[in-house]
Design an enzyme around this catalytic site. Structure first.
Site, short mmCIF file in Angstrom:
data_model
loop_
_atom_site.label_atom_id
_atom_site.label_comp_id
_atom_site.label_asym_id
_atom_site.label_seq_id
_atom_site.Cartn_x
_atom_site.Cartn_y
_atom_site.Cartn_z
N HIS A 190 0.82 -1.21 0.00
CA HIS A 190 0.00 0.00 0.00
C HIS A 190 0.86 1.26 0.00
O HIS A 190 0.33 2.38 0.02
CB HIS A 190 -0.92 -0.04 1.24
CG HIS A 190 -2.09 0.86 1.16
ND1 HIS A 190 -2.38 1.80 2.13
CD2 HIS A 190 -3.09 0.98 0.25
CE1 HIS A 190 -3.49 2.45 1.82
NE2 HIS A 190 -3.94 1.98 0.68
N LYS A 192 3.25 4.44 -1.00
CA LYS A 192 3.11 5.42 -2.08
C LYS A 192 4.27 6.41 -2.00
O LYS A 192 4.40 7.15 -1.02
CB LYS A 192 1.78 6.16 -1.97
CG LYS A 192 0.55 5.24 -1.98
CD LYS A 192 -0.68 5.97 -1.49
CE LYS A 192 -1.90 5.08 -1.52
NZ LYS A 192 -1.84 3.98 -0.55
N ASP A 197 15.75 11.92 -8.73
CA ASP A 197 17.19 12.22 -8.61
C ASP A 197 17.71 12.09 -7.18
O ASP A 197 18.73 12.69 -6.85
CB ASP A 197 17.50 13.62 -9.15
CG ASP A 197 17.38 13.72 -10.67
OD1 ASP A 197 17.34 12.65 -11.32
OD2 ASP A 197 17.34 14.84 -11.20
N HIS A 439 -9.77 10.71 2.00
CA HIS A 439 -8.78 9.67 1.74
C HIS A 439 -7.45 9.97 2.42
O HIS A 439 -6.53 9.17 2.39
CB HIS A 439 -8.58 9.49 0.23
CG HIS A 439 -7.90 8.22 -0.15
ND1 HIS A 439 -6.55 8.17 -0.48
CD2 HIS A 439 -8.35 6.95 -0.22
CE1 HIS A 439 -6.22 6.91 -0.77
NE2 HIS A 439 -7.29 6.15 -0.61
N LYS A 441 -4.56 10.46 5.25
CA LYS A 441 -4.17 9.73 6.46
C LYS A 441 -3.10 10.54 7.17
O LYS A 441 -1.96 10.62 6.70
CB LYS A 441 -3.62 8.34 6.12
CG LYS A 441 -4.50 7.50 5.16
CD LYS A 441 -3.85 7.44 3.82
CE LYS A 441 -4.46 6.47 2.83
NZ LYS A 441 -5.82 6.17 2.82
N ASP A 446 -0.05 17.02 19.91
CA ASP A 446 0.35 18.22 20.66
C ASP A 446 0.61 19.43 19.78
O ASP A 446 1.47 20.26 20.10
CB ASP A 446 1.58 17.90 21.51
CG ASP A 446 1.31 16.85 22.56
OD1 ASP A 446 0.12 16.65 22.90
OD2 ASP A 446 2.27 16.20 23.03
#
Length: 540
Positions: A190, A192, A197, A439, A441, A446
């Site tokens: 999952h 991503k 470079d 979507h 996450k 704090d």
């Protein structure tokens, strides 16, 4: 033999054949390939170097007690990030990065759709390979069905390599093979990331597809990425190498050759023909994009201009790249996984914890832990999808079993509306679609430190799929994100509270109290309740 029995016999033979194919595939080890040293003389490298120098000066002026040698060390260890909350910005950033590449591109995604955004990105990757850039494409195999020919074609280019994570060895009847080899194929990558470079990277929640980049009229995902430069980039590259060279990965050539033995050994003449076709397709696509409405929207975006004018604001801080091992299910019990890092991160909260997760299924242990944090005097807030907004009903079915207990325990819960159009801001990735869905996450503790990545707060992310993300310490960024969420909460989300012992949804935008799951019909509610009865929580 009776006709029915013959059909059953044929099906059994087919299934047994697929089982054999799925389990007996053996491949020679792939060649080990690793990240290249960061480029130093390209325009992109010079821009990033100037930003690193500025960050060092800013850091040393902020830390008055630091010595000059310590500030030089800070320049080497700090990471600068630019949040990408807008879908158009997020896509422009990727295209600009690829266009600026001179040596290497490493691309790693769970989903890479062959839609408008996927084709545009592929065109930019192909043009980079044409100018001599090494392109490594690492995709999870689950969503590549019917894509073998296209992947094999682009892998024909001498500068492009394509590898697939935990692939099905049966390429034609993959659905049946998945059922018979569920324990292995249920384990997905999952992660991503897109790294250029070894100088700049983007990590976060977005896959490659129209719904992630404000290009889908039917659904738009409110998502979140971080564009990053500095110390974290090399760590993301190390993460990519770990997966690229793992035993869980096969090249597209290996898989196609195994499925169709006559494939995979093409002659030089055949390869030249494929490359000629790729050139022709690239030219056709480039011409068609000249009148494309989405491309027009991209051209009007100001991010590219801000990049060129070095006008982007970077948020600097110490950063940590966290990720699961590729062999997450086969690891030694003493080996660390991402869940361990995130658990430690969340435990550091002293007074406030925010969890933003589109798929939120905490389970009994995490539910009790969050309630205990409230009892210790901490403010705990959850932002997730409403039933109307979620794109996975089964996940909402799992979540709703813990919702009331969390609220009774003092946890604040906000659920994103299914049509969360903002009237206040025209620059939002949640406008213009018939349905919106969260979507992103991210976790913030704090008002100081945040995690951004691919990890959902659910059993699948915790224990089955591999995940990655970036933890960075920057108070200004954390507070700005929190302020943005607070500002948009009234018109983009419902606050879920208890009234007379029952759940109600407060629509602050319209000053309404809603007594049932808002924005949904009977059947959607019925299906969610039905799915909640099934023993599937471990797979959510």
């Amino acid at each position: 033999m009776p006709k029915n029995n013959s059909v059953i016999f044929v099906c059994c033979v087919l299934c047994l054949t697929l089982i054999g194919c799925a389990n007996r595939a053996e491949f020679k080890p792939l060649s080990q390939q690793y990240k290249l040293a960061p480029v130093t003389d390209s325009p992109l490298a010079q821009y990033i170097q100037s930003q690193l120098q500025q960050s060092s000066l800013q850091y040393s002026s902020f830390q008055h007690s630091q010595t000059s040698s310590q500030s030089n060390d800070a320049k080497l260890t700090l990471t600068g990030v630019k949040p990408l909350t807008d879908g158009i910005d997020a896509f422009i950033a990727r295209l600009a990065m690829i266009e600026g590449a001179t040596e290497s591109i490493d691309l790693q995604y769970y989903i890479y759709r062959n839609d408008e955004t996927g084709k545009i990105l592929s065109l930019f990757l192909y043009k980079a390979a044409q100018r001599g850039v090494r392109v490594r494409v690492l995709l999870d195999d689950l969503t590549t069905a019917n894509g073998d020919d296209g992947l094999l074609a682009i892998a024909t280019h001498p500068n492009i390599s394509v590898r697939l994570f935990n692939p099905s060895y049966e390429r034609q009847y993959r659905g049946v093979a998945f059922l018979w080899n569920f324990s292995r194929l249920n384990h997905r990558m999952h992660n991503k990331s897109l790294t250029i470079d070894n100088l700049v990277t983007v990590v976060g929640g977005r896959n490659i597809g129209a719904e992630y980049f404000s290009a889908d009229e039917n659904v738009d995902f409110g998502d979140f990425d971080l564009l990053a430069i500095g110390d974290a980039v090399d760590k993301v590259s190390t993460q990519f190498d770990t997966y690229w060279n793992s035993a869980q990965v096969n090249s597209i050539e290996q898989l196609v050759k195994a499925a169709e033995p006559h494939q995979g050994n093409s002659t030089k003449l055949e390869q030249d023909k494929v490359l000629a076709k790729l050139d022709a397709r690239a030219s056709m696509l480039e011409k068609s994009l000249m009148t494309d409405e989405y491309v027009t929207r991209l051209e009007k975006n100001t991010l590219l201009e801000r990049l060129q004018n070095q006008a982007l604001q970077w948020y600097w801080g110490e950063a940590q790249v966290v990720y699961d091992p590729p062999n997450k299910l086969e690891r030694n019990p003493n080996d660390s996984i991402l869940l361990d890092d995130l658990s430690y991160f969340l435990e550091q909260a002293q007074y406030q914890l925010l969890i933003v997760s589109p798929y939120f299924v905490p389970g009994d242990v995490a539910t009790n832990a969050l309630i205990n944090e409230v009892k210790r005097g901490k403010e705990v807030t959850i932002v997730t999808n409403s039933l109307a907004a979620t794109d996975v009903l089964a996940v909402h079915a799992g979540y709703q079993q813990y919702r009331q207990k969390l609220i009774e325990g003092g946890v604040k819960i906000y659920e994103v509306k299914g049509n969360a159009k903002s009237q206040k801001s025209k620059k939002t990735s949640w406008k213009g679609s018939s349905r919106t869905s969260l979507h992103a996450k991210t976790f913030i503790i704090d008002q100081q430190t945040l995690f951004v990545g691919s990890f959902n707060f659910d059993p699948r992310s915790a224990l089955i799929n591999t995940e990655m993300g970036l933890i960075i310490d920057n108070e200004m960024l954390a507070k700005e994100i929190l302020a943005g969420l607070a500002l948009s909460a009234n018109d983009k989300a419902y606050e879920v509270v208890l009234k007379n012992g029952e759940l109600v949804w407060l629509d602050h935008q319209h000053n309404k109290i809603i007594y049932a799951e808002p924005g949904t019909g009977f059947w959607r509610k019925f299906l969610a309740d039905f799915l909640a009865l099934l023993p599937i929580e471990s797979q959510l």
